[in-house]
Design an enzyme around this catalytic site. Structure first.
Site, PDB file in Angstrom:
ATOM      1  N   GLY A 217      11.352  -4.238   1.403  1.00  0.00           N
ATOM      2  CA  GLY A 217      12.317  -3.328   1.586  1.00  0.00           C
ATOM      3  C   GLY A 217      13.379  -3.721   0.273  1.00  0.00           C
TER       4      GLY A 217
ATOM      5  CB  CYS B 225       3.295   4.946   8.013  1.00  0.00           C
ATOM      6  SG  CYS B 225       3.537   6.472   7.057  1.00  0.00           S
TER       7      CYS B 225
ATOM      8  N   PRO C 167       0.844  -1.223   0.010  1.00  0.00           N
ATOM      9  CG  PRO C 167       0.207  -1.043   2.180  1.00  0.00           C
ATOM     10  CD  PRO C 167       0.736  -1.939   1.306  1.00  0.00           C
ATOM     11  CG  MET C 168       3.694   2.210  -1.796  1.00  0.00           C
ATOM     12  SD  MET C 168       4.691   2.062  -3.240  1.00  0.00           S
ATOM     13  CE  MET C 168       4.057   0.914  -4.263  1.00  0.00           C
TER      14      MET C 168
ATOM     15  N   GLY D 261       7.674  -2.264  -2.972  1.00  0.00           N
ATOM     16  CA  GLY D 261       7.122  -0.847  -2.789  1.00  0.00           C
ATOM     17  C   GLY D 261       7.777  -0.043  -3.687  1.00  0.00           C
TER      18      GLY D 261
END
Length: 350
Positions: A205, A104, A20-21, A228
Site C-alpha cells: 500500500g 480486492c 496481482p492487478m 501495486g
C-alpha cells in the site's frame, strides 16, 4: 536488506514483490518486469469458477510462459471446493505459488462474497484456505486488508488461522475495504499481523519511493513489501527499488534510450500475445502511463496532449515512431523496424 525471501519451498531472489492487478499484470507485463529484474510478479486476479469452466479470457489471465523466473497465480472466489479445483488447475499449469485474494475491494467482487468480503466471514475464509492447502503441493499465500472497516480489524486473527492451516505467507494492504484506495495506507497497523505469526508477512500500500519502502518495512516489521499502483508505467520499479534498498541510495529511473526500448518491448510483447488489434488496445493504458511518468516533454500539458495523440494511433509502427519522436531524435533500430522479429522472450509467451 537481505537478499531474498523464503515462501514455503520457494526462494524469492528479493523482497520487493509486484502485486496481482487485473488488467495490468498480464503475461507481457510479467515477462517484461521479470526481464528487468523483478523477482516476483503475480498474475492478474483469476476467478476460480471461470477458470474451472475454461473461459478463454480467464484462462489467458493465468497464462504462463518463458522468461519468468517465478509463476504466482492469484485466485479469487467464495466456494472452498471451487477454489480448491482452481488451485489444482493452477498447479498443473505450472504455478510455483498459489495466492488467495481476500483483499480486492471492488463491488463486483465483494458483492459475490469474494475478495475482501471474506474478511467479514472468517469461517468461510478459513474453509477456503484449508481446502486449497489440502488440494495442492505448492505453497499457498493469502493477500488481505486490515479488515472490512475501522471497527473490524481482523487481519491478525485471519493470519493466525492461515498459519495454523499451513499457509506459507500473508500480504497485508494497510487499508480496510471501506477505505478502498482513499486516505493513507497504515503500515504500522501491519505490525500487529507480523507479531501474530511466524510465517513471512509482506506489507502493501502506497509504496513508490525508496524512502517509503524503508519506512513501510520499519513501521510494519514486515519481511518484504509489495508494490501495486506504483508500477503503472514503471515495470522496472521493483528491481530498481530492490537496488536502492540494498545500497542505501535513492531510486534511479531509466534514461531516454532505455525507457524507449522498454516501452517498445512491452508494445511488441502485447501484440505477440494478443494479436492485432487487441494487443494494441490492451497496451494503450500502459502507453498512457509511460508518457505520464516520463519527464519528457518538460511541460505537463504537452505530455497530456501527447498521451491523447499517441493513444489514438492505430498501428504499432505509428506508436513506435511517434514515441521515438516525442522522447528523443529518431532511433533507427526502433523507429523503422515494425513489429516483426519479436524478441525471443515474448515469443515464448504465445
Amino acid at each position: 536488506m537481505n537478499a531474498g525471501l523464503q515462501i514455503g519451498d520457494v526462494r524469492i531472489a528479493g523482497r520487493v514483490l509486484m502485486a496481482p492487478m487485473t488488467g495490468i499484470t498480464d503475461l507481457p507485463f510479467r515477462v517484461l518486469a521479470s526481464r528487468l529484474g523483478a523477482a516476483y510478479v503475480a498474475t492478474e486476479m483469476v476467478a476460480s469458477a471461470e477458470l474451472a469452466r475454461g473461459r478463454p479470457d480467464v484462462v489467458r489471465r493465468a497464462a504462463v510462459g518463458g522468461g519468468l523466473p517465478l509463476t504466482v497465480i492469484q485466485l479469487v472466489g467464495g466456494d472452498p471446493e471451487v477454489m480448491a479445483e482452481g488451485a489444482r488447475m493452477a498447479e498443473k499449469a505450472g504455478a510455483d505459488i498459489i495466492d488467495l485474494n481476500f483483499g480486492c475491494p471492488a463491488k463486483e467482487v465483494t458483492g459475490a462474497a469474494c475478495g475482501s468480503a471474506l474478511m467479514r466471514t472468517p469461517e468461510r475464509a478459513t474453509a477456503i484456505m484449508a481446502a486449497v492447502v489440502a488440494a495442492v503441493s505448492r505453497p499457498v499465500t493469502v493477500k488481505m486488508r486490515l479488515g472490512w472497516d475501522e471497527n473490524s480489524h481482523n487481519a491478525a486473527e485471519l493470519a493466525r488461522r492461515a498459519a495454523d492451516l499451513g499457509v506459507a505467507a500473508v500480504t497485508v494492504h494497510g487499508r480496510t475495504r471501506k477505505q478502498f484506495y482513499t486516505g493513507i495506507a497504515d503500515w504500522g497497523a501491519v505490525a500487529e499481523v507480523k507479531q501474530a505469526v511466524s510465517i513471512p508477512v509482506i506489507v502493501n500500500g502506497d509504496i513508490i519511493t525508496a524512502e517509503q519502502a524503508r519506512e513501510a518495512l520499519t513501521l510494519s516489521g514486515a519481511d518484504g513489501l509489495m508494490l501495486g499502483r506504483g508500477v503503472y508505467g514503471r515495470p522496472w520499479l521493483a528491481a530498481h527499488l530492490e537496488q536502492a534498498l540494498a545500497d542505501g541510495t535513492r531510486l534511479q529511473e531509466p534514461g531516454r534510450e532505455e525507457r524507449l526500448a522498454i516501452v517498445i518491448e512491452h508494445l511488441r510483447g502485447s501484440v505477440a500475445f494478443y494479436g492485432l488489434p487487441l494487443g494494441l488496445k490492451m497496451f494503450r493504458k500502459h502507453l498512457g502511463w509511460y508518457i505520464e511518468q516520463a519527464p519528457w516533454p518538460d511541460d505537463p500539458l504537452e505530455r497530456r496532449a501527447a498521451k491523447a495523440r499517441l493513444c489514438r494511433l492505430e498501428t504499432p509502427l505509428e506508436v513506435e515512431q511517434a514515441l521515438s519522436a516525442l522522447w528523443r531524435p529518431a532511433v533507427d533500430q526502433f523507429s523503422n523496424s515494425g513489429v516483426e522479429n519479436l524478441p525471443q522472450l515474448v515469443e515464448a509467451a504465445r
